[in-house]
Design an enzyme around this catalytic site. Structure first.
Site, PDB file in Angstrom:
ATOM      1  N   ASP A   1     -19.699  -6.534-122.245  1.00 24.53           N
ATOM      2  CA  ASP A   1     -19.737  -5.336-123.101  1.00 24.53           C
ATOM      3  C   ASP A   1     -19.479  -4.086-122.281  1.00 24.53           C
ATOM      4  OD1 ASP A   1     -20.307  -3.912-125.584  1.00 24.53           O
ATOM      5  OD2 ASP A   1     -22.197  -3.290-124.656  1.00 24.53           O
TER       6      ASP A   1
ATOM      7  N   HIS B   1     -18.174  -1.742-125.155  1.00 24.96           N
ATOM      8  CA  HIS B   1     -19.470  -1.053-124.964  1.00 24.96           C
ATOM      9  C   HIS B   1     -20.112  -0.687-126.316  1.00 24.96           C
ATOM     10  CE1 HIS B   1     -21.808   1.544-121.835  1.00 24.96           C
ATOM     11  NE2 HIS B   1     -22.597   1.192-122.845  1.00 24.96           N
TER      12      HIS B   1
ATOM     13  N   GLU C   1     -14.701   2.102-117.378  1.00 21.60           N
ATOM     14  CA  GLU C   1     -14.501   2.259-118.828  1.00 21.60           C
ATOM     15  C   GLU C   1     -13.766   3.562-119.129  1.00 21.60           C
ATOM     16  OE1 GLU C   1     -18.368   1.899-120.644  1.00 21.60           O
ATOM     17  OE2 GLU C   1     -18.701  -0.056-119.724  1.00 21.60           O
TER      18      GLU C   1
ATOM     19  N   ARG D   1     -37.424  -3.617-120.987  1.00 20.14           N
ATOM     20  CA  ARG D   1     -37.535  -3.559-122.460  1.00 20.14           C
ATOM     21  C   ARG D   1     -36.494  -4.465-123.110  1.00 20.14           C
ATOM     22  NH1 ARG D   1     -38.347   2.354-120.892  1.00 20.14           N
ATOM     23  NH2 ARG D   1     -36.259   1.958-120.096  1.00 20.14           N
ATOM     24  N   ILE D   2     -35.216  -4.302-122.715  1.00 18.85           N
ATOM     25  CA  ILE D   2     -34.151  -5.060-123.391  1.00 18.85           C
ATOM     26  C   ILE D   2     -34.132  -6.513-122.912  1.00 18.85           C
ATOM     27  CG2 ILE D   2     -31.681  -5.188-123.851  1.00 18.85           C
ATOM     28  CD1 ILE D   2     -31.585  -2.105-123.330  1.00 18.85           C
TER      29      ILE D   2
ATOM     30  N   ARG E   1     -37.237  -6.957-109.302  1.00 23.08           N
ATOM     31  CA  ARG E   1     -37.855  -6.717-107.992  1.00 23.08           C
ATOM     32  C   ARG E   1     -39.304  -7.167-107.985  1.00 23.08           C
ATOM     33  NH1 ARG E   1     -35.858  -0.655-107.956  1.00 23.08           N
ATOM     34  NH2 ARG E   1     -36.626  -1.019-110.061  1.00 23.08           N
TER      35      ARG E   1
ATOM     36  N   GLY F   1     -25.436  -4.741-119.250  1.00 24.78           N
ATOM     37  CA  GLY F   1     -26.107  -3.661-118.510  1.00 24.78           C
ATOM     38  C   GLY F   1     -25.125  -2.549-118.184  1.00 24.78           C
ATOM     39  N   ARG F   2     -24.563  -2.616-116.994  1.00 27.71           N
ATOM     40  CA  ARG F   2     -23.548  -1.657-116.572  1.00 27.71           C
ATOM     41  C   ARG F   2     -22.436  -2.383-115.838  1.00 27.71           C
ATOM     42  NH1 ARG F   2     -24.922   1.300-119.834  1.00 27.71           N
ATOM     43  NH2 ARG F   2     -25.835   3.372-119.684  1.00 27.71           N
TER      44      ARG F   2
ATOM     45  N   LEU G   1     -35.636  -7.814-116.621  1.00 23.79           N
ATOM     46  CA  LEU G   1     -36.545  -8.239-117.699  1.00 23.79           C
ATOM     47  C   LEU G   1     -37.424  -7.050-118.102  1.00 23.79           C
ATOM     48  CD1 LEU G   1     -37.083 -10.991-119.222  1.00 23.79           C
ATOM     49  CD2 LEU G   1     -39.150 -11.169-117.833  1.00 23.79           C
TER      50      LEU G   1
HETATM   51  P1  NAP Z   1     -35.889  -1.046-118.279  1.00 25.31           P
HETATM   52  O1  NAP Z   1     -36.918  -1.306-119.319  1.00 25.31           O
HETATM   53  O2  NAP Z   1     -36.082   0.049-117.316  1.00 25.31           O
HETATM   54  O3  NAP Z   1     -35.660  -2.428-117.498  1.00 25.31           O
HETATM   55  C1  NAP Z   1     -34.917  -2.503-116.329  1.00 25.31           C
HETATM   56  C2  NAP Z   1     -35.134  -3.871-115.717  1.00 25.31           C
HETATM   57  O4  NAP Z   1     -34.275  -3.996-114.587  1.00 25.31           O
HETATM   58  C3  NAP Z   1     -36.558  -4.111-115.220  1.00 25.31           C
HETATM   59  O5  NAP Z   1     -36.921  -5.440-115.478  1.00 25.31           O
HETATM   60  C4  NAP Z   1     -36.450  -3.868-113.725  1.00 25.31           C
HETATM   61  O6  NAP Z   1     -37.458  -4.615-113.035  1.00 25.31           O
HETATM   62  C5  NAP Z   1     -35.055  -4.406-113.449  1.00 25.31           C
HETATM   63  N1  NAP Z   1     -34.431  -3.839-112.254  1.00 25.31           N
HETATM   64  C6  NAP Z   1     -34.193  -2.530-111.977  1.00 25.31           C
HETATM   65  N2  NAP Z   1     -33.629  -2.397-110.753  1.00 25.31           N
HETATM   66  C7  NAP Z   1     -33.534  -3.650-110.258  1.00 25.31           C
HETATM   67  C8  NAP Z   1     -33.054  -4.174-109.023  1.00 25.31           C
HETATM   68  N3  NAP Z   1     -32.560  -3.379-108.075  1.00 25.31           N
HETATM   69  N4  NAP Z   1     -33.098  -5.512-108.845  1.00 25.31           N
HETATM   70  C9  NAP Z   1     -33.592  -6.323-109.797  1.00 25.31           C
HETATM   71  N5  NAP Z   1     -34.068  -5.884-110.980  1.00 25.31           N
HETATM   72  C10 NAP Z   1     -34.039  -4.564-111.200  1.00 25.31           C
HETATM   73  O7  NAP Z   1     -34.470  -0.743-118.967  1.00 25.31           O
HETATM   74  P2  NAP Z   1     -33.928  -1.252-120.375  1.00 25.31           P
HETATM   75  O8  NAP Z   1     -34.349  -0.345-121.447  1.00 25.31           O
HETATM   76  O9  NAP Z   1     -34.218  -2.722-120.510  1.00 25.31           O
HETATM   77  O10 NAP Z   1     -32.342  -1.034-120.138  1.00 25.31           O
HETATM   78  C11 NAP Z   1     -31.699  -1.671-119.071  1.00 25.31           C
HETATM   79  C12 NAP Z   1     -30.280  -1.159-118.882  1.00 25.31           C
HETATM   80  O11 NAP Z   1     -29.429  -1.693-119.897  1.00 25.31           O
HETATM   81  C13 NAP Z   1     -30.060   0.341-119.008  1.00 25.31           C
HETATM   82  O12 NAP Z   1     -30.414   1.033-117.825  1.00 25.31           O
HETATM   83  C14 NAP Z   1     -28.593   0.455-119.322  1.00 25.31           C
HETATM   84  O13 NAP Z   1     -27.839   0.586-118.116  1.00 25.31           O
HETATM   85  C15 NAP Z   1     -28.280  -0.876-119.981  1.00 25.31           C
HETATM   86  N6  NAP Z   1     -27.940  -0.706-121.404  1.00 25.31           N
HETATM   87  C16 NAP Z   1     -26.692  -1.003-121.820  1.00 25.31           C
HETATM   88  C17 NAP Z   1     -26.364  -0.838-123.168  1.00 25.31           C
HETATM   89  C18 NAP Z   1     -25.016  -1.148-123.666  1.00 25.31           C
HETATM   90  O14 NAP Z   1     -24.584  -0.488-124.614  1.00 25.31           O
HETATM   91  N7  NAP Z   1     -24.323  -2.131-123.123  1.00 25.31           N
HETATM   92  C19 NAP Z   1     -27.306  -0.358-124.064  1.00 25.31           C
HETATM   93  C20 NAP Z   1     -28.568  -0.070-123.591  1.00 25.31           C
HETATM   94  C21 NAP Z   1     -28.875  -0.267-122.259  1.00 25.31           C
HETATM   95  P3  NAP Z   1     -38.051  -4.151-111.608  1.00 25.31           P
HETATM   96  O15 NAP Z   1     -38.288  -2.683-111.697  1.00 25.31           O
HETATM   97  O16 NAP Z   1     -39.280  -4.988-111.414  1.00 25.31           O
HETATM   98  O17 NAP Z   1     -36.984  -4.504-110.625  1.00 25.31           O
HETATM   99  C1  8YV Z   2     -24.740   3.832-125.212  1.00 27.07           C
HETATM  100  C2  8YV Z   2     -25.952   2.594-123.348  1.00 27.07           C
HETATM  101  O1  8YV Z   2     -23.580   3.262-125.700  1.00 27.07           O
HETATM  102  O2  8YV Z   2     -28.142   3.322-123.806  1.00 27.07           O
HETATM  103  C3  8YV Z   2     -27.319   2.996-122.948  1.00 27.07           C
HETATM  104  O3  8YV Z   2     -27.602   2.965-121.727  1.00 27.07           O
HETATM  105  O4  8YV Z   2     -25.176   2.158-122.561  1.00 27.07           O
HETATM  106  C4  8YV Z   2     -25.538   2.683-124.756  1.00 27.07           C
HETATM  107  O5  8YV Z   2     -26.602   2.585-125.642  1.00 27.07           O
HETATM  108  C5  8YV Z   2     -24.299   4.893-124.302  1.00 27.07           C
HETATM  109  O6  8YV Z   2     -25.264   5.366-123.471  1.00 27.07           O
HETATM  110  C6  8YV Z   2     -23.735   6.024-125.116  1.00 27.07           C
HETATM  111  O7  8YV Z   2     -22.743   6.659-124.467  1.00 27.07           O
END
Ligand code: NAP
Ligand code: 8YV
Length: 321
Positions: free
Chosen positions: A255, A278, A260, A153-154, A174, A230-231, A151
């Site tokens: 996604d 993705h 990948e 940013r995204i 956490r 996420g990942r 929970l």
């Molecule tokens: P963020 O703001 O850093 O949020 C991460 C969240 O995950 C926080 O709520 C954090 O809370 C929680 N977290 C981290 N480690 C944890 C653990 N071990 N157990 C439980 N909760 C945990 O990151 P964001 O900007 O929202 O982005 C999140 C992730 O989305 C990125 O790191 C990336 O891998 C993925 N993503 C994917 C795409 C895509 O294209 N599919 C695009 C953008 C991002 P706590 O620290 O309190 O645990």
């Molecule tokens: C991108 C992402 O597709 O921001 C991330 O963590 O997974 C995606 O926005 C990727 O990082 C670009 O290769």
């Protein structure tokens, strides 16, 4: 600022990153992050811009490296522990993609539940006219309780959108977030047991690796739906396939994948999944904003001595001007 600072770009990256950097730096491209590709001419590069991997060995092939600007908010491809040890700053691209990724997550959830991609295929294949109405979707968002694994940013942007859909919302992180009415669960398996829809939006780390395992999927239950934006590393893909095949859960929207761009045939063969390559942040407007932030981080580093968006593990400032 010296126009001769070299920026290394290993592998493919959004072309706007290169265009922006080339205005101020000497940009050098190599095919991949293989340190064997670092020639004597390149090894004085002070910056790396990357969309993918930066292993420790590549950092060590670049003795003057100061900053790695990652294209993406998730920086699991960069050996950030090694960067921190070496005093190298790592930056990522937070915030600029948050709303786009949240939009995609909700779209993927609806596609998974209501089978909208399959319904469009039905129409495009002429089956509406030939065979009649598309079958009713067994699943619906109505009456669901959505659990967010993550929970940040995204995750919060997804939760805000889901509020408007009238579903109940819970989460696991956490540490609980202050000032929110969503139910907090201190364990992932506890969250999974309390909801019927699990949306994964945590970073790919050692702690989250294969955290969504057979036990979590079993707790989610036979009406359960998993969405992962996420990942891929966070979900035990073999356990997920087994759970989908056996009806342990009802469906999944993915996604991201473990390996990948390889997607297991067994996943492709399942009728109860919705699969995307993705693309959560993949619009021109959002990728442009990400590209600008990658270039902006490198520019700011050499102009002001600080990156715009360094990751928490590397809160460094520049030692030499
Ligand atoms: P963020 O703001 O850093 O949020 C991460 C969240 O995950 C926080 O709520 C954090 O809370 C929680 N977290 C981290 N480690 C944890 C653990 N071990 N157990 C439980 N909760 C945990 O990151 P964001 O900007 O929202 O982005 C999140 C992730 O989305 C990125 O790191 C990336 O891998 C993925 N993503 C994917 C795409 C895509 O294209 N599919 C695009 C953008 C991002 P706590 O620290 O309190 O645990
Ligand atoms: C991108 C992402 O597709 O921001 C991330 O963590 O997974 C995606 O926005 C990727 O990082 C670009 O290769």
């Amino acid at each position: 600022m010296s126009a001769r600072i070299r920026v290394l770009v290993p592998g493919k990256i959004n072309p706007r990153v290169v265009d922006r950097l080339a205005e101020r730096f000497e940009v050098i491209r190599i095919d991949s992050a293989d340190p064997a590709l670092v020639t004597a001419e390149i090894q004085d590069a002070k910056a790396v811009a990357v969309s993918g991997r930066v292993p420790a060995a590549l950092m060590d092939a670049l003795p003057g490296l100061e900053i790695i600007a990652n294209f993406g908010v998730g920086y699991d491809g960069v050996d950030v522990g090694h960067a921190a040890e070496r005093g190298i700053t790592v930056s990522n691209t937070p915030d600029v993609l948050t709303e786009e990724v949240a939009d995609t997550a909700v779209g993927l959830l609806l596609n998974t539940l209501r089978q909208l991609p399959q319904a469009e295929q039905w129409l495009r294949q002429g089956r509406w006219a030939k065979d009649g109405a598309f079958p009713l979707s067994p699943l619906s968002l109505r009456g669901r309780t959505v659990g967010l694994y993550g929970l940040g940013r995204i995750g919060l942007a997804i939760a805000r959108r889901l509020e408007a859909f009238g579903v109940s919302i819970a989460y696991h992180t956490r540490s609980p977030r202050e000032g929110l009415s969503y139910a907090y669960h201190p364990t992932l398996v506890g969250l999974a047991a309390a909801v019927d829809t699990l949306v994964v939006i945590v970073p790919g780390t050692e702690a989250t690796k294969r955290a969504v395992n057979a036990e979590v999927l079993s707790a989610l239950g036979s009406n359960g739906v998993l969405v992962n934006v996420g990942r891929g590393s966070t979900v035990d893909e073999a356990a997920l396939i087994a759970a989908l095949q056996a009806g342990v859960i009802a469906g999944a929207g993915l996604d991201v994948f473990e390996n990948e761009p390889q997607v297991p045939d067994a996943l492709m063969a399942l009728p109860n999944v919705s699969l995307l390559p993705h693309v959560a942040s993949a619009s021109v407007v959002t990728r442009n904003a990400m590209a600008d932030l990658v270039a902006g981080n490198i520019e700011a580093w050499f102009e002001t001595g600080r990156a715009l968006t360094p990751v928490p593990e590397t809160p460094f400032t520049r030692r030499s001007a």
